[in-house]
Design an enzyme around this catalytic site. Structure first.
Site, short mmCIF file in Angstrom:
data_model
loop_
_atom_site.label_atom_id
_atom_site.label_comp_id
_atom_site.label_asym_id
_atom_site.label_seq_id
_atom_site.Cartn_x
_atom_site.Cartn_y
_atom_site.Cartn_z
N HIS A 14 -58.22 -47.96 0.39
CA HIS A 14 -58.45 -47.25 1.64
C HIS A 14 -57.19 -46.47 2.01
O HIS A 14 -56.14 -47.07 2.24
CB HIS A 14 -58.80 -48.26 2.73
CG HIS A 14 -59.45 -47.66 3.94
ND1 HIS A 14 -59.28 -46.35 4.32
CD2 HIS A 14 -60.29 -48.21 4.87
CE1 HIS A 14 -59.97 -46.11 5.41
NE2 HIS A 14 -60.59 -47.24 5.77
N HIS A 16 -68.58 -44.33 3.44
CA HIS A 16 -67.26 -44.83 3.82
C HIS A 16 -67.01 -46.17 3.12
O HIS A 16 -65.91 -46.42 2.62
CB HIS A 16 -67.20 -44.99 5.34
CG HIS A 16 -65.83 -45.13 5.90
ND1 HIS A 16 -64.83 -44.19 5.70
CD2 HIS A 16 -65.27 -46.11 6.67
CE1 HIS A 16 -63.72 -44.58 6.32
NE2 HIS A 16 -63.97 -45.74 6.91
N CYS A 30 -59.41 -42.74 10.32
CA CYS A 30 -60.09 -42.55 9.03
C CYS A 30 -61.04 -41.36 8.99
O CYS A 30 -61.56 -41.02 7.92
CB CYS A 30 -60.83 -43.82 8.65
SG CYS A 30 -59.81 -45.30 8.72
#
Length: 446
Positions: free
Chosen positions: A373, A334, A192
């Site tokens: 995501h 995030h 990520c």
């Protein structure tokens, strides 16, 4: 053409770097203006999962790239070739072309040898791999199984495109071939934080004189049972099982958060040496000031829960940019709506602003409720939103926060009320990843 001649002559290399173009192929958004409206207002594009059967995982929501037609964005791509490419590759190529169009960086505007493309994907062509593994795998009899497997093999491996379809770097390579990009072309896989890494490498390449511009691409298509099962194996609170209202599936920084859902798609940013852009009459969205990455070298699934490690990385990135924590007007977090991530970000603010009460901490927003995501592309979603926030002088909202009860540790400003106008000179994008990784990107107003 003046900029082309200048770059070819090798003059004025290095210097400040601008974000000059943004291209998106995301749920509900295939143009930068649509993307901005969604992230600005916290308008969720999550919906019922239809791409695949979730299996025993309980996943019911996703951010799906629906009604995508590459011909709208790649009108000159030979359909014979397009028929051999995966949906992942076509979406990635489309995002890159949209970023170039948005930047006005046509083929006559830059020496192709001075243009690079650096991509990020956590899992590569997993949608294609999953289809290959599962196609024809549910027969009623052994004979039917053999026949189905043979038919599936013919579908997936009937032409030489199978070699490309299975390569993680193929979307970047195909985008580079289509766009006549002749500089460095490569693909990173850093989970990520990969999008931040790619952008940081691209900016360094430009500053060092290795390129006049670089296209930074993130793509991810994780809506497969393989991914769902691997994440649910980590335990409760990682993937949301919300079914009543998919738009509320991701609730960052709240007491009742239960994890995230996946999104799919591609996003690309065009970075350009500032004087090269100015010579073309382009102002850009934002300046890339610095990028810092840290591997905490602890547990592969853990992250610093004191907040001090992340705060130190933020402080170092700001120092690299010649700025201080007091200068930051907004953090694009995030914000995965998982038990640890959200608390860790809040503790980071507490460590970074130890001399301030919570009410005086800079706002911290999560964009995960909007598109879901996107793993290897998610840091670029943050980067693009941060650049746009600086350009429009508007903070993006955190969806689903205002109508939920805050986690006591996360009870501070998350722009829960909706988009907020304000003077914004400096903003920070955060990314965390499996593998004990932290990444910080600092952008300034252009």
């Amino acid at each position: 053409m003046a900029a082309l001649a200048e770059s070819t002559a090798g003059q004025n290399r290095g210097g400040p770097v601008l974000v000059t173009g943004i291209g998106v192929m995301l749920p509900g958004a295939t143009h930068v203006n649509e993307f901005w409206q969604d992230v600005r207002d916290g308008r969720s594009r999550l919906g019922p999962l239809t791409r695949c059967a979730p299996g025993p995982t309980g996943v019911r929501a996703a951010g799906e790239l629906r009604d995508f037609d590459h011909r709208k964005f790649l009108p000159d791509l030979n359909e014979k070739f397009a028929g051999r490419y995966t949906r992942e590759a076509l979406a990635a190529m489309s995002a890159v072309e949209e970023a170039r169009r948005d930047a006005g960086l046509g083929r006559g505007e830059i020496d192709p040898h001075r243009l690079s493309l650096i991509a990020s994907s956590s899992r590569g062509p997993l949608e294609w791999v999953s289809n290959v593994l599962t196609d024809g795998a549910h027969p009623e009899a052994a004979e039917a199984s053999a026949a189905r497997r043979a038919a599936a093999r013919k579908r997936h491996f009937a032409d030489s495109g199978a070699m490309l379809r299975g390569m993680p770097g193929a979307p970047a390579t195909l985008a580079a071939i289509h766009g006549d990009v002749r500089g460095l072309v490569t693909t990173l896989s850093s989970a990520c934080v990969g999008g931040h890494h790619a952008l940081g490498f691209a900016a360094d390449l430009i500053r060092s004189g290795g390129a006049d511009a670089a296209l930074v691409l993130g793509y991810e298509f994780p809506l497969t049972p393989l991914v769902f099962e691997s994440f649910t194996a980590m335990g409760d609170g990682v993937l949301s099982t919300e079914s009543a209202d998919p738009r509320r599936a991701v609730r960052p920084y709240t007491r009742d958060r239960e994890g995230f859902v996946f999104g799919e798609g591609a996003i690309a940013l065009c970075l350009e040496r500032e004087d090269h852009a100015r010579a073309r009459g382009v102002d850009g969205y934002a300046r890339v000031l610095s990028h810092r990455a840290r591997n905490e070298a602890t547990h592969p699934f853990g992250m610093d829960m004191s907040g001090k490690v992340t705060a130190s990385v933020v402080a170092e990135a700001l120092d690299d940019a010649g700025r201080a924590p007091a200068d930051v007007g907004w953090f694009c977090g995030h914000g995965t709506a998982t038990p640890k991530n959200d608390v860790a970000e809040s503790r980071m603010l507490g460590a970074l602003y130890a001399d301030r009460p919570r009410s005086a901490w800079p706002p911290l927003t999560s964009l995960k409720p909007v598109h879901g995501h996107l793993l290897g592309a998610t840091a670029l979603v943050n980067a693009a939103a941060t650049a746009l926030a600086l350009q429009h002088q508007t903070l993006c909202a955190t969806a689903n926060y205002a109508d939920s009860v805050p986690d006591p540790e996360c009870d501070h400003d998350h722009v829960g009320e909706g988009a907020r106008p304000g003077e914004l000179d400096l903003a920070v994008s955060l990314a965390f990843a499996i593998g004990s990784q932290t990444s910080v990107l600092v952008l300034g107003a252009a």
